[in-house]
Scaffold this active site. Sequence first.
Site, PDB file in Angstrom:
ATOM      1  N   GLY A 187       0.379  -1.386  -0.067  1.00 46.68           N
ATOM      2  CA  GLY A 187      -0.209  -0.035  -0.106  1.00 46.68           C
ATOM      3  C   GLY A 187       1.225   1.342  -0.043  1.00 46.68           C
ATOM      4  O   GLY A 187       2.148   1.373  -0.729  1.00 46.68           O
ATOM      5  N   GLU A 209       5.876  -3.871   1.129  1.00 50.02           N
ATOM      6  CA  GLU A 209       5.588  -3.613  -0.351  1.00 50.02           C
ATOM      7  C   GLU A 209       4.845  -1.869  -0.439  1.00 50.02           C
ATOM      8  O   GLU A 209       3.962  -2.162  -0.628  1.00 50.02           O
ATOM      9  CB  GLU A 209       4.978  -4.439  -1.371  1.00 50.02           C
ATOM     10  CG  GLU A 209       5.894  -5.846  -0.601  1.00 50.02           C
ATOM     11  CD  GLU A 209       7.347  -5.720  -1.506  1.00 50.02           C
ATOM     12  OE1 GLU A 209       7.058  -5.130  -2.507  1.00 50.02           O
ATOM     13  OE2 GLU A 209       7.895  -7.106  -0.933  1.00 50.02           O
ATOM     14  N   CYS A 243       2.031   0.005  -9.046  1.00 56.33           N
ATOM     15  CA  CYS A 243       3.197   0.156  -8.519  1.00 56.33           C
ATOM     16  C   CYS A 243       4.307   0.234  -9.288  1.00 56.33           C
ATOM     17  O   CYS A 243       4.979   1.102  -8.964  1.00 56.33           O
ATOM     18  CB  CYS A 243       3.226  -0.249  -7.229  1.00 56.33           C
ATOM     19  SG  CYS A 243       3.482  -1.896  -7.351  1.00 56.33           S
TER      20      CYS A 243
END
Length: 467
Positions: A187, A209, A243
Amino acid sequence: MQTVAAAVARAREVFDSGTTRPLAWRLERLGSLRRMLVDRRREFAAALASDLGKHETEAQLTEIGFVTAEAAHLEKHLEAWLRPRPVSVPLAVQPAKAWTELTPLGVVLVIGPWNYPLQLLLAPLAGALAAGNTVVLKPSEHAPATSAALARWVPEYLPGAAEVIEGGIPETTELLAMRFDHIFFTGGEVAAKVVLRAAAEDLTPVTLELGGKSPAYVDASTDLAKAAKRLAWGRFMNAGQTCVAPDYILATEDVLVPLERELVKAIAALFGPDSARSDSYGRIVNDRHFDRLAALADGSTVVHGGERDAASRHFAPTLLRPAPGDAVMGEEIFGPLLPLVPVSGRDEAIRMINAGAKPLALYVFSDDADTRRAFSEQTSSGALCFDVPAAHLTVPGLPFGGVGGSGMGAYHGEHSLRTFSHERATLSKPLWPETLALIYPPYTKAKHRIISTLVAPPGKKPKRGKR
């Protein structure tokens, strides 16, 4: 909330029973995970389409098939990876045998995000199960259809091995107040700090992460048309909500001008003249993120795209030419905006990258060996990829993780097994012959000589150089 406490208690009871430790149990659970994804792939694909507008093919590529392949890779290699590893024993301790072995941690909490709500919850699950743990899963409430599908099917296919807790901040807060043996969180930075503070209460190890701004550098030595196609694919996949997507492009002005033209062509080739009509292009996850992206685009200079529809949360692939101070360069974009930023060359690009937080990924499009070497030696990032964005996630032997502000710890393949295991040191020394008598007190000059020779030998003298 009784449901949370009961789920954690069940997971703890199963682990404490010892049933998760045998190799057979781990392989069976990895097989069940694969079977769930195969049997229920249409239900999961429909949920991903509902939450994020993902095309079924993209869902298979980046979520369902991704986790299926990860579980299969773990199954194939798990027995070999779990074999004890012998370690040499120094003369002072002989006769003896020493080895290390990977042992389960216990009960693992996995908190997943909304952008890849299946992959980023179940890939860590696969690693935790392979390591012999039980798992409590917290899917994102911002992907409600996928969360509901997980809550329905995980208990059926993985009873006792994994628990699913649906809900939002209250449920997550209650989970974080409980004791776990490892917490795996994917997140943003703000939520990550909350997780770390909670984990500190029980000294629980944590894998984070995160994300950040992953830059891409492009120079004139590369094929700009091919580079543009790959950059557009990496940036606008999942409507930019990835991401490791290229967050902005750095290049000299003489490269940016033709690259911009090639990016426009690439966007049309991928999603047609109107991305709103393309079933291969996703949607923004919710109104809050849609409004945030609209503000970022409106606060900068749009040179292509920018079309949007709040009702359907469609936001077209958009190219920007930001000015210094534009908000779009001050935060992770996490959407279909791609700033094109001019630099004087690779040295300025490296200085700009190093001036910010360490990125989760860094992409370099260059055929020049010196340029590649410069980015390799002078930057720090979770991953460094040449001529392709995002694809490093598909290589099971590569660790996936960040560094500094982009995260801590890594997973995928054997790296997952090690993340969710403790590497225990083991030493076995027979009671006879009792060689330790040579170092027991009372100390004598003879024992001192023995200890000096065996425990702290002087080593070889350095060779004299020629004069």
